[in-house]
Write a protein that holds these residues in place. Structure first.
Motif, PDB file in Angstrom:
ATOM      1  N   GLY A  58      26.590  26.754  20.913  1.00  0.00           N
ATOM      2  CA  GLY A  58      25.989  27.813  21.712  1.00  0.00           C
ATOM      3  C   GLY A  58      26.829  28.187  22.927  1.00  0.00           C
ATOM      4  N   ALA A  81      16.276  31.233  18.560  1.00  0.00           N
ATOM      5  CA  ALA A  81      16.466  32.357  17.639  1.00  0.00           C
ATOM      6  C   ALA A  81      15.969  32.005  16.248  1.00  0.00           C
ATOM      7  N   PHE A 101      23.710  31.714  18.849  1.00  0.00           N
ATOM      8  CA  PHE A 101      22.769  30.668  18.427  1.00  0.00           C
ATOM      9  C   PHE A 101      23.521  29.515  17.776  1.00  0.00           C
TER      10      PHE A 101
END
Ligand SMILES: *Cc1c(COP(=O)(O)O)cnc(C)c1O
Length: 491
Positions: free
Chosen positions: A151, A279, A302
């Motif tokens: 991320g 997400a 994500f």
């Protein structure tokens, strides 16, 4: 040429392939048993000093051999894990991994391609994984993207494209110094530290990141955001980007992404969404409505190593406009020129879309895992973790010794041990000690955070091995340890 005195070439391949093959089989047996029996071991234990000292040995100059290398792994490495593959590990937001994911890593390393470009199959595997991710998250099929380490890197990629695309000059040539107006970015106070790190790395400085207060649900305060943008414009700044959170790391809060997308559209700002784990909640039909607007993001970051349970490392950055993405990163000197045919052919060059030139085959574990289980199963597991978070929250609310410290919109539960006669400061001290005792006991491994000045035990569930009973064990153990500390006068 006289070849008489030339020694025979060496290589790093085994002299005896049969021996290496049987060692490989043993390794698979050992690690499969290790995975199969993980529940029977403590989650985590402190590493003994003797083991730490072992890692101070000097560089091996002479060969120690394959067998010795493996023996040392068995003795010094394998018994002292982080614990995140265990069913009662819920610290930070950390994934669990899977047996097939592990095997796929081995296969990927065996093929060992460089997935920076050129015409070979690994690029097609990664492109397909990206297509599947877009489909899964409801993101436009034409979007570009790439797999990254996680991320943090996905945020850096997205925000770099945001900065370069919104700059009113050729930023790649002239750098941020040349900006006629200082660029500013906006996100809630609950935004992950990796976003600030990215903004610092982009040369904008952390002051450029306007951290907007949150409401009681820990979502960004929209009117505060609008005021901040307006004031910055009046003072001559150039607002460029809003960062929306799809699942904050403290409490799992999801910003009102659709409204953020509206504001970005109206104000001409880039919309970046950090959806590191949250997400993936779109795979839960119940939670999907909370994420409406995420699909409108200009860039979306994500992780697959958190709530998709893939082995480390793998995250994903998607960018709505392929041009924006490519023009931020593509740099092709002669020695990297792509051709129409031959090995340097092929249309997929991931090195044009990110920071890395040489890239590993992290796509294979994702590709094989998605085939193994199918998207529906991931949806069920994510829902299972959400249901477990609710179950834990309800247990906490049922117990007079425990107090829930934040709403539980997703998979994160923040709570603490309480006692009537203790003030917040004493409770903070007690819960801090309690967490360490809990971790050292090997029973469970939550982490912590601070919510409105209160020290919270924080349980983040991205674990496909956890069962309901594991949360009952946690509740029992926290109460037991809390009471014990009260009686012993600690802290
Ligand atoms: C974990 C996390 C990140 C960073 O991702 P890494 O994979 O650890 O680099 C960013 N944002 C949020 C919300 C996270 O939970």
């Amino acid at each position: 040429m006289n070849l008489e005195n030339v020694p025979e070439e060496e290589s790093l391949d085994p002299a005896d392939w049969q021996l290496m093959r049987s060692l490989g089989h043993r390794m698979i047996d050992d690690i499969m048993t290790y995975l199969e029996t993980v529940r029977t071991r403590p989650v985590w234990q402190p590493i003994p000093e003797k083991i730490k000292a072992y890692f101070k040995q000097p560089l091996p100059v002479e060969p120690q051999g394959t067998e010795q290398a493996y023996q040392d792994f068995l003795e010094y490495v394998l018994p002292h894990p982080m614990g995140n593959i265990h069913p009662r590990f819920w610290g930070w937001v950390i994934g669990t991994g899977t047996p097939l994911g592990m095997l796929a890593e081995m296969l990927a390393a065996g093929m060992n391609p460089n997935v920076g470009g050129a015409d070979h199959v690994a690029n097609y595997v990664e492109a397909q994984v990206l297509d599947w991710c877009k489909e899964m998250l409801g993101y436009p099929a034409e979007a570009s993207g790439l797999l990254v380490s996680g991320g943090s890197m996905a945020n850096l990629v997205g925000l770099t494209v945001a900065r370069n695309s919104k700059a009113e000059f050729d930023l790649r040539t002239h750098g941020v110094h040349a900006a006629p107006r200082k660029m500013t970015l906006y996100g809630s106070q609950e935004t992950h530290s990796s976003v600030q790190k990215a903004i610092e790395l982009l040369g904008l400085g952390s002051n450029a990141f306007r951290q907007i207060p949150v409401n009681s649900d820990f979502k960004i305060d929209i009117s505060g955001l609008e005021t901040a943008i307006l004031e910055d414009r009046q003072e001559g700044y150039q607002p460029i980007c809003i960062i929306g959170n799809a699942g904050t790391v403290n409490t799992g809060a999801i910003d009102d992404l659709d409204r953020l997308a509206d504001i970005c559209q109206r104000e001409g700002l880039w919309f970046h969404v950090d959806g590191a784990f949250g997400a993936l909640a779109v795979l839960s039909s119940e939670l999907r409505p909370l994420l409406v607007g995420m699909e409108r993001a200009d860039s979306l970051a994500f992780d697959l190593h958190k709530w998709m349970y893939m082995p480390y490392e793998v995250g994903c950055a998607l960018v709505r406009q392929e041009d924006d993405h490519r023009s931020t990163f593509s740099l092709t000197p002669d020695y990297l020129t792509h051709s129409d045919r031959g090995l340097a052919g092929g249309s997929i060059w991931f090195s044009d879309y990110g920071i890395q030139l040489s890239r590993g085959f992290r796509a294979l574990k994702v590709w094989m895992s998605m085939k193994e289980h199918g998207a529906q199963k991931y949806g069920r597991l994510i829902q299972q973790n959400i249901d477990q978070a609710r179950y834990l929250a309800s247990q906490v609310e049922d117990m007079s010794e425990l107090q829930l410290l934040a709403p539980v919109p997703l998979n994160i539960v923040c709570f603490r041990f309480v006692a009537d006669d203790l003030d917040d400061e004493s409770l903070n001290d007690l819960n801090k000690e309690l967490l360490i005792a809990l971790q050292e006991s090997g029973v469970a491994a939550p982490s912590y955070t601070v919510i409105d000045g209160k020290y919270a035990l924080r349980v983040a569930i991205t674990n496909h091995r956890s069962k309901r009973e594991d949360f009952e064990i946690l509740v029992r153990e926290v109460i037991r340890l809390g009471k014990k500390m009260m009686h012993s006068g600690q802290p």
